[in-house]
Write an enzyme that holds these catalytic residues in place. Structure first.
Site, mmCIF file in Angstrom:
data_model
loop_
_atom_site.group_PDB
_atom_site.id
_atom_site.type_symbol
_atom_site.label_atom_id
_atom_site.label_comp_id
_atom_site.label_asym_id
_atom_site.label_seq_id
_atom_site.Cartn_x
_atom_site.Cartn_y
_atom_site.Cartn_z
ATOM 1 C CG ASP A 194 7.844 -30.861 18.889
ATOM 2 O OD1 ASP A 194 7.950 -30.715 19.725
ATOM 3 O OD2 ASP A 194 6.470 -30.429 18.835
ATOM 4 C CB SER A 195 11.140 -29.646 23.281
ATOM 5 O OG SER A 195 11.748 -30.597 23.015
ATOM 6 C CG ASP B 179 8.562 -34.401 17.918
ATOM 7 O OD1 ASP B 179 8.066 -35.321 18.060
ATOM 8 O OD2 ASP B 179 8.017 -33.958 18.947
ATOM 9 C CD GLU C 23 4.874 -34.765 27.214
ATOM 10 O OE1 GLU C 23 5.108 -33.164 27.600
ATOM 11 O OE2 GLU C 23 4.941 -34.549 25.856
#
Length: 275
Positions: free
Chosen positions: A49-50, A88, A187
């Site tokens: 989704d980045s 994602d 992360e």
């Protein structure tokens, strides 16, 4: 030389089998040309989704839709033959209920052909992981610094720095592992915590700003290619300056057009040349 011994796509069970045998190399991709170039080298490609931030210059990952991400994922799948492709789950497409998550994930898999989905969230999302896995959808969990939780976390800040916070993340990871996730992205958490979680799980951990001890690593491809601007995240390394290559090529092209050295007749159709 390709890391793949046979010309067939890496599967989710293969990724799981790499635990304790070799590291998993993963990168993001959102468009076919980049995915095609990564395919022979990495084990997994994440259509993250980045895409919202990298591809659309949005301030966070929250506004990208299921349909948009599925379209990017389909392009990546079409452009690759070897890497396992995971997509994602966009914000708002799975948090309401496990049933909502299954409907969204099933649509994304059908539309794109990816091998599985990634979702963010702690123990509260473990039930959703189990629901999806029991219904045939592989899940890569994501704990620690979770971009979709940027508003509740107060920004993109490292997580697990206190004993209590570390224990919560440890329990989050264990809950998803017990629910059937095939792997867990760690992360932006403290290095000792990532090392501890990796040692305590039977499934692979994929680190990004976590620890060299993780079973694999993932980065945003634009960060390693110098395409993300001057700021390089602490956890990334610029392996090439593709940005400068592109700037130089664009400058040379523009100069050639203005100097009328491009195009030439060699680049045109229907040209009659005299003998």
């Amino acid at each position: 030389m390709s890391v793949h011994s046979q010309a067939q796509r890496v599967t989710v069970p293969q990724l799981m089998s790499y635990k304790g045998t070799r590291k998993i190399a993963a990168l993001t991709a959102y468009i076919a040309p980049i995915a095609r170039l990564l395919d022979e080298s990495v084990d997994m490609i994440l259509v993250g989704d980045s895409t919202a931030m990298v591809g659309y210059d949005l301030p966070d990952t929250l506004s990208i839709t299921t349909q948009t991400l599925a379209a990017h994922a389909a392009a990546v799948v079409r452009a690759t033959q070897l890497a396992c492709v995971i997509v994602d789950m966009p914000f708002g497409s799975y948090q309401q209920s496990p049933a909502q998550a299954f409907a969204s994930a099933a649509d994304m898999l059908a539309a794109s052909g990816v091998a599985g989905v990634k979702l963010e969230g702690g123990q509260v999302m473990a039930e959703t992981t189990r629901f999806l896995v029991d219904r045939g959808i592989p899940v890569l969990a994501h704990v620690g610094l979770m971009p979709q939780y940027v508003n509740t976390m107060g920004g993109f800040k490292a997580q697990g720095m206190s004993d209590a916070a570390a224990q919560r993340i440890r329990e989050d990871a264990q809950a998803h592992a017990q629910a059937g996730a095939f792997g867990i992205v760690l992360e932006g958490i403290s290095e000792p915590l990532a090392r501890d979680i990796t040692a305590g799980l039977d499934i692979p951990t994929i680190g990004i700003g976590a620890s060299p001890a993780c079973d694999g690593q993932i980065l945003v491809t634009e960060d390693i290619l110098g395409l993300s601007g001057d700021r390089i995240p602490k956890f990334a390394r610029r392996f090439a300056d593709a940005g400068q290559v592109i700037r130089d090529a664009a400058r040379e092209y523009a100069q050639s057009v203005r100097e009328e050295t491009f195009p030439t007749l060699d680049h045109c159709f229907g040209v009659r040349r005299s003998n």
